[in-house]
Design a protein around this motif. Structure first.
Motif, PDB file in Angstrom:
ATOM      1  N   LYS A 148       0.830  -1.201   0.000  1.00 13.13           N
ATOM      2  CA  LYS A 148       0.000   0.000   0.000  1.00 13.13           C
ATOM      3  C   LYS A 148       0.866   1.253   0.000  1.00 13.13           C
ATOM      4  CE  LYS A 148      -3.998  -1.883   2.466  1.00 13.13           C
ATOM      5  NZ  LYS A 148      -4.773  -1.831   3.726  1.00 13.13           N
ATOM      6  N   THR A 149       1.934   1.223   0.783  1.00 14.84           N
ATOM      7  CA  THR A 149       2.832   2.373   0.884  1.00 14.84           C
ATOM      8  C   THR A 149       3.526   2.626  -0.454  1.00 14.84           C
ATOM      9  OG1 THR A 149       3.218   1.853   3.212  1.00 14.84           O
ATOM     10  CG2 THR A 149       4.764   3.364   2.174  1.00 14.84           C
ATOM     11  N   GLN A 150       3.958   1.571  -1.131  1.00 15.62           N
ATOM     12  CA  GLN A 150       4.635   1.737  -2.416  1.00 15.62           C
ATOM     13  C   GLN A 150       3.695   2.195  -3.522  1.00 15.62           C
ATOM     14  OE1 GLN A 150       6.519  -2.035  -3.150  1.00 15.62           O
ATOM     15  NE2 GLN A 150       8.274  -1.565  -1.855  1.00 15.62           N
ATOM     16  N   SER A 151       2.435   1.760  -3.455  1.00 11.58           N
ATOM     17  CA  SER A 151       1.477   2.149  -4.504  1.00 11.58           C
ATOM     18  C   SER A 151       1.060   3.609  -4.356  1.00 11.58           C
ATOM     19  CB  SER A 151       0.255   1.234  -4.494  1.00 11.58           C
ATOM     20  OG  SER A 151      -0.464   1.398  -3.279  1.00 11.58           O
ATOM     21  N   ASN A 152       1.201   4.166  -3.144  1.00 13.76           N
ATOM     22  CA  ASN A 152       0.812   5.573  -2.929  1.00 13.76           C
ATOM     23  C   ASN A 152       1.877   6.489  -3.333  1.00 13.76           C
ATOM     24  OD1 ASN A 152      -1.603   4.793  -1.877  1.00 13.76           O
ATOM     25  ND2 ASN A 152      -0.927   4.954   0.255  1.00 13.76           N
TER      26      ASN A 152
END
Length: 152
Positions: A148-152
């Motif tokens: 989730k952190t990388q996709s944001n």
């Protein structure tokens, strides 16, 4: 009987009795102490061998690091230093104490936690016997948070 002969016989008899008492009681303790000392020596030799193996491993890692290009080393150091700490408490079962233990081991982000093996996570947490921990679940949740952190 002559008093001098009686005195000499008494001294000899006293010396023999003292020697028997010494042999029966004091020497036995010395033998037990020597046996326990030998056990301690064997334990210390085992620990010394483990430390020597760890020293050789660290020396090999150091040599490997020294063989790398300086730019690669700088990039790796920057990557480690510049890690943005995540709030590991978001993971079910990880509180402030476990977060502190992970941080002390150099795990600050969800991605770093996701990269750990369950055995390494157990080793870092070092739980008491009564504590039920689920490092496999933590790693799976950390992987989800990291994605989730990388996709944001």
């Amino acid at each position: 009987m002559n008093p001098w002969v009686t005195l000499v016989i008494g001294l000899i008899l006293g010396w023999v009795i003292e020697w028997v008492i010494d042999w029966l009681f004091w020497r036995r303790e010395d033998e037990e102490t020597a046996a326990s000392t030998r056990t301690v020596d064997i334990d210390l030799q085992g620990k010394l061998a483990a430390i020597e193996a760890e020293k050789e491993s660290l020396a090999a890692r150091l040599q490997e690091a020294l063989n790398k290009e300086p730019e690669v080393i700088v990039q790796e150091v920057i990557k480690e230093v510049m890690v943005k700490p995540d709030r590991l408490q978001k993971i079910h079962g990880i509180g402030d104490v476990f977060t502190r233990r992970f941080n002390e081991a150099g795990v600050f982000s969800f991605a770093q936690l996701a990269a750990l093996s369950p055995e390494r996570a157990r080793e870092i947490i070092d739980p008491e016997e009564w504590q039920a921990i689920e490092p496999e679940q933590w790693i799976a949740e950390a992987r989800q948070f990291a994605e989730k952190t990388q996709s944001n």
